[in-house]
Design a protein around this motif. Structure first.
Motif, mmCIF file in Angstrom:
data_model
loop_
_atom_site.group_PDB
_atom_site.id
_atom_site.type_symbol
_atom_site.label_atom_id
_atom_site.label_comp_id
_atom_site.label_asym_id
_atom_site.label_seq_id
_atom_site.Cartn_x
_atom_site.Cartn_y
_atom_site.Cartn_z
ATOM 1 N N ILE A 183 0.938 -1.230 0.028
ATOM 2 C CA ILE A 183 -0.086 0.181 -0.070
ATOM 3 C C ILE A 183 0.824 1.317 -0.019
ATOM 4 N N ILE A 184 1.914 1.301 0.783
ATOM 5 C CA ILE A 184 2.723 2.343 0.787
ATOM 6 C C ILE A 184 3.540 2.539 -0.558
ATOM 7 N N CYS A 185 4.125 1.647 -0.981
ATOM 8 C CA CYS A 185 5.043 1.947 -2.305
ATOM 9 C C CYS A 185 4.045 1.934 -3.289
ATOM 10 N N PHE A 186 2.661 1.757 -3.701
ATOM 11 C CA PHE A 186 2.070 1.830 -4.797
ATOM 12 C C PHE A 186 1.306 3.329 -4.427
ATOM 13 N N SER A 187 1.330 3.679 -3.464
ATOM 14 C CA SER A 187 0.635 5.173 -3.130
ATOM 15 C C SER A 187 1.920 6.153 -3.652
ATOM 16 N N LEU A 188 2.930 5.926 -3.220
ATOM 17 C CA LEU A 188 4.264 6.634 -3.547
ATOM 18 C C LEU A 188 4.549 6.629 -4.985
ATOM 19 N N PHE A 189 4.526 5.365 -5.580
ATOM 20 C CA PHE A 189 4.536 5.232 -6.904
ATOM 21 C C PHE A 189 3.671 5.844 -7.851
ATOM 22 N N ALA A 190 2.463 6.058 -7.476
ATOM 23 C CA ALA A 190 1.431 6.716 -8.277
ATOM 24 C C ALA A 190 1.652 8.195 -8.046
ATOM 25 N N HIS A 191 1.988 8.621 -6.761
ATOM 26 C CA HIS A 191 2.320 10.005 -6.625
ATOM 27 C C HIS A 191 3.457 10.511 -7.524
ATOM 28 N N ILE A 192 4.502 9.807 -7.677
ATOM 29 C CA ILE A 192 5.780 10.215 -8.441
ATOM 30 C C ILE A 192 5.306 9.964 -9.989
ATOM 31 N N ILE A 193 4.837 8.958 -10.416
ATOM 32 C CA ILE A 193 4.503 9.005 -11.548
ATOM 33 C C ILE A 193 3.666 10.176 -12.082
ATOM 34 N N TYR A 194 2.490 10.569 -11.395
ATOM 35 C CA TYR A 194 1.574 11.575 -11.579
ATOM 36 C C TYR A 194 2.370 13.052 -11.691
ATOM 37 N N ASN A 195 3.410 13.108 -10.733
ATOM 38 C CA ASN A 195 4.222 14.562 -10.760
ATOM 39 C C ASN A 195 5.527 14.476 -11.238
ATOM 40 N N LYS A 196 5.612 13.119 -12.051
ATOM 41 C CA LYS A 196 6.963 12.949 -12.801
ATOM 42 C C LYS A 196 8.362 13.491 -11.769
ATOM 43 N N LYS A 197 8.135 13.080 -10.695
ATOM 44 C CA LYS A 197 9.416 13.020 -9.975
ATOM 45 C C LYS A 197 10.387 12.133 -9.750
ATOM 46 N N PHE A 198 10.805 11.637 -10.757
ATOM 47 C CA PHE A 198 11.621 10.439 -10.927
ATOM 48 C C PHE A 198 13.045 10.690 -10.266
ATOM 49 N N SER A 199 13.478 11.752 -10.265
ATOM 50 C CA SER A 199 14.746 11.881 -9.615
ATOM 51 C C SER A 199 14.731 11.490 -8.255
ATOM 52 N N PHE A 200 13.697 11.464 -7.342
ATOM 53 C CA PHE A 200 13.838 11.068 -6.013
ATOM 54 C C PHE A 200 13.965 9.590 -5.912
ATOM 55 N N ILE A 201 13.700 8.813 -6.967
ATOM 56 C CA ILE A 201 13.999 7.323 -7.003
ATOM 57 C C ILE A 201 15.398 6.990 -6.911
ATOM 58 N N PHE A 202 15.971 7.729 -7.455
ATOM 59 C CA PHE A 202 17.590 7.400 -7.688
ATOM 60 C C PHE A 202 18.404 8.203 -6.538
ATOM 61 N N SER A 203 17.830 8.787 -5.729
ATOM 62 C CA SER A 203 18.688 9.458 -4.702
ATOM 63 C C SER A 203 19.293 8.485 -3.560
ATOM 64 N N TYR A 204 20.470 8.667 -3.339
ATOM 65 C CA TYR A 204 21.277 7.882 -2.195
ATOM 66 C C TYR A 204 20.472 7.365 -0.955
ATOM 67 N N LYS A 205 19.328 8.408 -0.576
ATOM 68 C CA LYS A 205 18.912 8.342 0.547
ATOM 69 C C LYS A 205 17.720 7.181 0.379
ATOM 70 N N ILE A 206 17.443 6.820 -0.725
ATOM 71 C CA ILE A 206 16.540 5.761 -0.887
ATOM 72 C C ILE A 206 17.460 4.507 -0.232
ATOM 73 N N LEU A 207 18.696 4.424 -0.349
ATOM 74 C CA LEU A 207 19.427 3.281 0.164
ATOM 75 C C LEU A 207 19.242 3.171 1.785
#
Length: 548
Positions: A183-207
């Motif tokens: 639920i958490i991941c799909f909610s964030l995924f939908a938000h990122i896709i809609y807002n085209k904020k793809f750069s956040f996915i590749f941040s080192y902070k995701i690690l």
């Protein structure tokens, strides 16, 4: 009466809601799941062992430990009390309400921040989940808090929110496996896709989030390893959710692919119709705008909701409470629908939904008063006063002229307060008196029967019997009884068991019986006092010894 329409008085709605939840803390535990979970946590507490997990006499390889750990810790602090079992659920519901409030404010407007949290707290399934407590209340609070913190990270790029979000995701996993994580991941995924904020996915902070999440689930993985070895670890990391999706090890209970969509009509009562209309209204705006980012439209909530609903609709094992972790997101979205309809000047549409409120008030008020005066014994004066006061407040507020969106919100909230004052202070306490195990436990205490002499015969389990005797009563088979020399007491739900014992050369020296009904299977014949006896059964506590 414009008292509750004034922003400075919004706190009094929360106070009234808190009263409803507080009353629910002291309702007897409900069979099966709630009482079962309370007893499983009780075993952990009594044995002082958080890593040995049992359902009755059998090792329990299903839900993770977090909900049970929290209940056992609460017992350790407050003792074996109904309210102590429910306390963690209440605390996580408060966390869910706070998270819902902040997300509503950030996704829509601060003027309706309270809309989201009030809708969440007065959704019928959320009120129910705080007295019929299972794993869902803890899961729901953890899921929406995680979504809020990850959303804060997306806004600010700060490290603390991503750490808190990952910890909360770990708690969600530790409560019900990967369902909450999805639920958490799909909610964030939908938000990122809609807002085209793809750069956040590749941040080192995701690690950092991955590391923190893994560390936060380590206690659960260790617990599975201690009891079940690597098979237990494999189960929680993979097999648990797959088994539920395919009904492997479970009885397939619903081939209906629309099950969750129509279950929402009561799970999200009284907000479901507004939510469903809003779904089409918001998507229509987005489509008209060429699928571009559209003012008033967000996908953090509804995007994640739709993805999850589609996925779980293909599951072969479905239960309505699986929807509970979606209720905070649904509440935020519904608050946004009210806000957007008002901003867009859709007063006629709002009037239609105000009409729904009037209809719900009529139907639920009639149902509540029928329950109050025509189901069980005469309610106490205090219950009648509370019910009448909450109903009078509702009616006085209903006839007051006010902005329509505010009327829809405030009157729906007051309606659910009234309904659940009746349910929590009268209906559930009376209904649960028909739980045979709980009634036998009272008799055991009254007659001062030695609890160490009592056994559950074969598989006639009763979780309420265990909880209200404050002991995990051992189970015994017919073959095992033959090896016991002294007189013992046996609990059974089957009259035939008594006859079978007599045939096997056992003497019944004393028999106690109590009325019993499976309270989760309500029907009109049971609710009607004149026909109730035709739907109730008996449970038995018999004292036996061998024939000499």
């Amino acid at each position: 009466m414009d008292f509750f329409y004034k922003k400075k008085n919004i706190k009094y709605l929360y106070i009234l809601i808190a009263i409803v939840y507080a009353i629910g803390l002291f309702i007897p535990l409900m069979e099966n799941d709630s009482a079962q979970h309370a007893v499983m946590a009780m075993r952990m507490y009594l044995n002082d062992n958080l890593f040995e997990f049992y359902k009755g006499p059998n090792p329990y390889l299903d839900k993770p430990h977090m909900h049970f750990w929290l209940a056992a810790i609460s017992y350790k602090i407050f003792g074996l009390q109904e309210w102590a079992y429910r306390l963690p659920a209440i605390l996580f519901t408060v966390l869910g309400a706070i998270s819902t409030y902040h997300l509503t404010k950030k996704l829509y407007d601060k003027s309706i921040a309270h809309y989201g949290s009030l809708i969440f707290l007065t959704s019928q399934s959320i009120i129910l989940a705080n007295h019929d407590v299972r794993t869902d209340a803890v899961l729901t609070g953890a899921v929406i808090f995680s979504i809020w913190q990850f959303f804060e990270y997306l806004l600010t790029k700060k490290t603390l929110p991503i750490i808190l979000g990952a910890v909360a995701m770990g708690i969600a996993f530790s409560t019900k496996g990967f369902y909450g994580v999805a639920i958490i991941c799909f909610s964030l995924f939908a938000h990122i896709i809609y807002n085209k904020k793809f750069s956040f996915i590749f941040s080192y902070k995701i690690l950092i989030a991955f590391v923190v999440f893994f560390l936060s689930i380590t206690p659960i993985l260790y617990a599975y390893y201690v009891q079940f070895g690597w098979d237990g670890v494999e189960f929680i990391l993979w097999k648990q959710n797959v088994n539920r999706a395919t009904a492997s090890g479970f009885k397939q209970n619903s081939p209906d692919y629309a099950f969750f969509f129509h279950s929402l009509l009561w799970v999200f009562l009284p907000w479901a119709f507004l939510m469903y209309f809003g779904l089409f209204y918001q998507i229509k705006k987005w489509v008209k705008n060429g699928f571009k980012k559209t003012k008033g439209v967000e996908f953090l909530t509804i995007g994640g909701i739709l993805i999850i609903l589609v996925i779980i609709s293909f599951s072969k094992f479905k239960l309505p409470h699986y929807l509970n972790p979606l209720i905070p997101s649904l509440s935020i979205f519904t608050a946004g629908v009210l806000y957007n309809l008002n901003v867009d000047g859709k007063q006629k549409t709002l009037k239609v939904f105000l009409g729904f409120v009037y209809f719900f008030v009529l139907v639920l008020a009639i149902a509540s008063f029928l329950i109050l005066f025509f189901t069980f014994n005469t309610p106490t004066i205090l219950t009648v006063i509370l019910a009448l006061l909450s109903f009078i407040i509702l009616i006085l507020t209903l006839v007051k002229k006010e902005e329509i969106s505010n009327k829809i919100l405030v009157n729906s909230v007051l309606l659910m307060i009234f309904v659940n004052v009746v349910l929590n202070s009268y209906f559930y306490p009376k209904l649960l008196q028909y739980q045979g195990g709980m009634n036998i436990a009272k008799i055991i205490k009254e007659k001062n029967i030695n609890i160490d002499d009592i056994y559950i015969y074969e598989n006639n389990y009763s979780w309420s019997l265990d909880f209200y005797t404050k002991k995990n009563i051992p189970w015994i088979s017919t073959d095992e009884i033959k090896d016991i020399k002294d007189e013992i007491w046996l609990f059974t739900k089957k009259k035939n068991d008594i006859e079978n014992l007599k045939k096997q050369e056992f003497i019944i020296t004393e028999k106690i019986e109590a009325e019993n009904f499976r309270v989760t299977r309500l029907n009109l014949k049971f609710l009607n006092p004149k026909t109730r006896s035709s739907k109730t059964g008996k449970v038995y506590l018999v004292k036996i010894k061998k024939e000499v």
